[in-house]
Design a protein around this motif. Structure first.
Motif, mmCIF file in Angstrom:
data_model
loop_
_atom_site.group_PDB
_atom_site.id
_atom_site.type_symbol
_atom_site.label_atom_id
_atom_site.label_comp_id
_atom_site.label_asym_id
_atom_site.label_seq_id
_atom_site.Cartn_x
_atom_site.Cartn_y
_atom_site.Cartn_z
ATOM 1 N N SER A 134 0.871 -1.196 -0.041
ATOM 2 C CA SER A 134 -0.159 0.268 -0.033
ATOM 3 C C SER A 134 0.781 1.339 0.105
ATOM 4 O O SER A 134 0.335 2.287 -0.181
ATOM 5 C CB SER A 134 -1.210 -0.068 1.224
ATOM 6 O OG SER A 134 -0.266 -0.051 2.495
ATOM 7 N N TYR A 141 -2.411 -1.844 -6.431
ATOM 8 C CA TYR A 141 -3.028 -2.084 -5.084
ATOM 9 C C TYR A 141 -4.048 -1.291 -4.464
ATOM 10 O O TYR A 141 -5.027 -1.693 -3.879
ATOM 11 C CB TYR A 141 -1.733 -2.669 -4.231
ATOM 12 C CG TYR A 141 -2.257 -3.103 -2.858
ATOM 13 C CD1 TYR A 141 -2.505 -4.492 -2.684
ATOM 14 C CD2 TYR A 141 -2.212 -2.315 -1.829
ATOM 15 C CE1 TYR A 141 -2.777 -4.789 -1.326
ATOM 16 C CE2 TYR A 141 -2.623 -2.658 -0.504
ATOM 17 C CZ TYR A 141 -2.804 -4.089 -0.392
ATOM 18 O OH TYR A 141 -3.190 -4.648 0.951
ATOM 19 N N ASN A 142 -3.546 -0.057 -4.266
ATOM 20 C CA ASN A 142 -4.549 0.942 -3.821
ATOM 21 C C ASN A 142 -5.917 1.052 -4.492
ATOM 22 O O ASN A 142 -6.772 1.659 -4.222
ATOM 23 C CB ASN A 142 -3.992 2.143 -3.418
ATOM 24 C CG ASN A 142 -2.929 2.066 -2.547
ATOM 25 O OD1 ASN A 142 -2.998 1.292 -1.321
ATOM 26 N ND2 ASN A 142 -1.676 2.710 -2.438
ATOM 27 N N LYS A 145 -8.232 -1.140 -3.241
ATOM 28 C CA LYS A 145 -8.845 -0.810 -1.794
ATOM 29 C C LYS A 145 -9.746 0.424 -2.018
ATOM 30 O O LYS A 145 -10.745 0.482 -1.282
ATOM 31 C CB LYS A 145 -7.668 -0.355 -1.114
ATOM 32 C CG LYS A 145 -6.658 -1.375 -0.820
ATOM 33 C CD LYS A 145 -5.582 -0.889 0.227
ATOM 34 C CE LYS A 145 -6.010 -0.727 1.669
ATOM 35 N NZ LYS A 145 -4.992 -0.247 2.590
ATOM 36 N N GLU A 162 -13.084 -9.163 -0.606
ATOM 37 C CA GLU A 162 -11.981 -7.997 -0.525
ATOM 38 C C GLU A 162 -10.974 -8.111 0.754
ATOM 39 O O GLU A 162 -9.848 -7.892 0.628
ATOM 40 C CB GLU A 162 -12.966 -6.708 -0.222
ATOM 41 C CG GLU A 162 -12.092 -5.515 -0.341
ATOM 42 C CD GLU A 162 -12.976 -4.119 -0.467
ATOM 43 O OE1 GLU A 162 -12.521 -3.130 -0.333
ATOM 44 O OE2 GLU A 162 -14.279 -4.330 -0.815
ATOM 45 N N LYS A 163 -11.943 -8.675 1.854
ATOM 46 C CA LYS A 163 -10.807 -8.794 2.953
ATOM 47 C C LYS A 163 -9.714 -10.107 2.796
ATOM 48 O O LYS A 163 -8.607 -9.832 3.068
ATOM 49 C CB LYS A 163 -11.816 -9.206 4.176
ATOM 50 C CG LYS A 163 -11.022 -9.549 5.743
ATOM 51 C CD LYS A 163 -10.249 -8.105 5.859
ATOM 52 C CE LYS A 163 -9.441 -8.329 7.418
ATOM 53 N NZ LYS A 163 -8.784 -7.177 7.538
ATOM 54 N N GLU A 166 -6.891 -8.935 0.753
ATOM 55 C CA GLU A 166 -5.731 -8.093 1.512
ATOM 56 C C GLU A 166 -4.911 -9.074 2.120
ATOM 57 O O GLU A 166 -3.777 -8.922 2.333
ATOM 58 C CB GLU A 166 -6.343 -7.285 2.541
ATOM 59 C CG GLU A 166 -5.339 -6.401 3.396
ATOM 60 C CD GLU A 166 -6.171 -5.192 4.259
ATOM 61 O OE1 GLU A 166 -5.549 -4.820 5.096
ATOM 62 O OE2 GLU A 166 -7.277 -4.868 3.840
ATOM 63 N N ASN A 167 -5.756 -10.076 2.984
ATOM 64 C CA ASN A 167 -4.745 -11.218 3.488
ATOM 65 C C ASN A 167 -4.066 -12.107 2.787
ATOM 66 O O ASN A 167 -2.705 -12.460 3.156
ATOM 67 C CB ASN A 167 -5.777 -12.143 4.314
ATOM 68 C CG ASN A 167 -6.534 -11.600 5.395
ATOM 69 O OD1 ASN A 167 -6.085 -10.438 5.820
ATOM 70 N ND2 ASN A 167 -7.611 -11.774 5.993
ATOM 71 N N HIS A 169 -2.398 -10.846 0.109
ATOM 72 C CA HIS A 169 -1.211 -10.163 -0.204
ATOM 73 C C HIS A 169 -0.149 -10.733 0.918
ATOM 74 O O HIS A 169 1.156 -10.092 0.740
ATOM 75 C CB HIS A 169 -1.578 -8.841 -0.397
ATOM 76 C CG HIS A 169 -2.187 -8.851 -2.162
ATOM 77 N ND1 HIS A 169 -3.229 -8.831 -2.532
ATOM 78 C CD2 HIS A 169 -1.189 -8.018 -2.994
ATOM 79 C CE1 HIS A 169 -3.212 -8.752 -3.670
ATOM 80 N NE2 HIS A 169 -2.325 -8.135 -3.976
ATOM 81 N N ASN A 170 -0.535 -10.811 2.254
ATOM 82 C CA ASN A 170 0.420 -11.036 3.247
ATOM 83 C C ASN A 170 1.100 -12.254 3.336
ATOM 84 O O ASN A 170 1.811 -12.372 4.092
ATOM 85 C CB ASN A 170 -0.518 -10.504 4.507
ATOM 86 C CG ASN A 170 -0.829 -9.256 4.538
ATOM 87 O OD1 ASN A 170 -0.120 -8.098 4.150
ATOM 88 N ND2 ASN A 170 -1.853 -8.798 5.345
#
Length: 249
Positions: A134, A141-142, A145, A162-163, A166-167, A169-170
């Motif tokens: 981000s 990426y943004n 979001k 969506e959630k 994000e996870n 990508h971690n």
């Protein structure tokens, strides 16, 4: 040596890399990054392609595009020509900016699409430019979001919510993706590669290799990678699909 034919995507989705000629930078300042995104947007309106991800690095560009009314070669020619024309006027230069032929890989399944998007978004993190996706200004990426329509985020969110996106990508990826080799190694020739492949497996031809038990084929793939064969070369010489080979790299 004739160019290898570009591999066609059944879905029309491609991971594209545009590289600066001789590895030179294709972006010098913020205006350049913004101009390329404007060119991409203008060409998107003309060619009606979809963008699923992008990341603009200083000397190369990643884009995931799905072709529509125009084929990928024409799309990339349109994008490159417009940006280079503007860039050459701005910097009072002439000649090529990008390498003549863009790199591409087909994306034909949802899991590989998600993995490729993550790989692209994490390029600046891998390059140690930023600590998290981000924080990088010039990737999509943004856009995901912020629900910006420039990228087809809804198509992706229909695959993964969506959630979880994000996870996702971690987590680290395990699939091999098209990339720029900043420290290129000398590739072996096809003839030398055949010799190594047949020596490792005991097969005497591609036909014999394809008749080997699957566990023996799988075991041999790691040996091929150690010998610095590319995925495309292994596919070409063994008859195995690129998708199968990627799973073991």
């Amino acid at each position: 040596m004739p160019r290898q034919k570009r591999q066609k995507s059944e879905s029309g989705i491609y991971h594209i890399i545009l590289r600066g000629v001789n590895r030179q930078n294709v972006f010098q300042d913020q205006e350049d990054y913004e101009k390329f995104l404007q060119v991409l947007s203008d060409c998107k309106a003309i060619s009606e392609f979809k963008v699923y991800a992008y990341c603009l690095m200083s000397n190369h560009i990643h884009i995931i595009i799905q072709e529509s009314t125009e084929k990928i070669d024409l799309i990339m020619k349109r994008i490159g020509t417009r940006y280079v024309y503007w860039y050459n006027i701005k910097y009072k230069r002439v000649g090529h900016l990008f390498q003549d032929r863009f790199l591409s890989e087909p994306i034909d399944d949802e899991s590989y699409l998600l993995s490729a998007i993550r790989y692209i978004h994490k390029n600046p993190v891998k390059a140690k430019i930023v600590n998290v996706c981000s924080d990088y200004k010039y990737s999509s990426y943004n856009d995901f979001k912020a629900h910006k329509d420039f990228v087809d985020y809804q198509f992706v969110y229909d695959i993964i919510n969506e959630k979880e996106f994000e996870n996702f990508h971690n987590r680290d990826g395990i699939l091999c993706h098209l990339e720029i080799d900043e420290n290129p190694k000398i590739r072996v020739t096809d003839e030398e590669a055949k010799r190594i492949i047949f020596k490792v497996t005991g097969a005497r031809s591609v036909e014999e290799y394809q008749k080997l038990p699957s566990n023996k084929q799988t075991k041999s793939l790691s040996e091929f990678r150690k010998k610095n064969h590319s995925i495309r070369q292994i596919s070409r010489l063994t008859g195995l699909s690129i998708g199968i080979i990627r799973k073991h790299f």
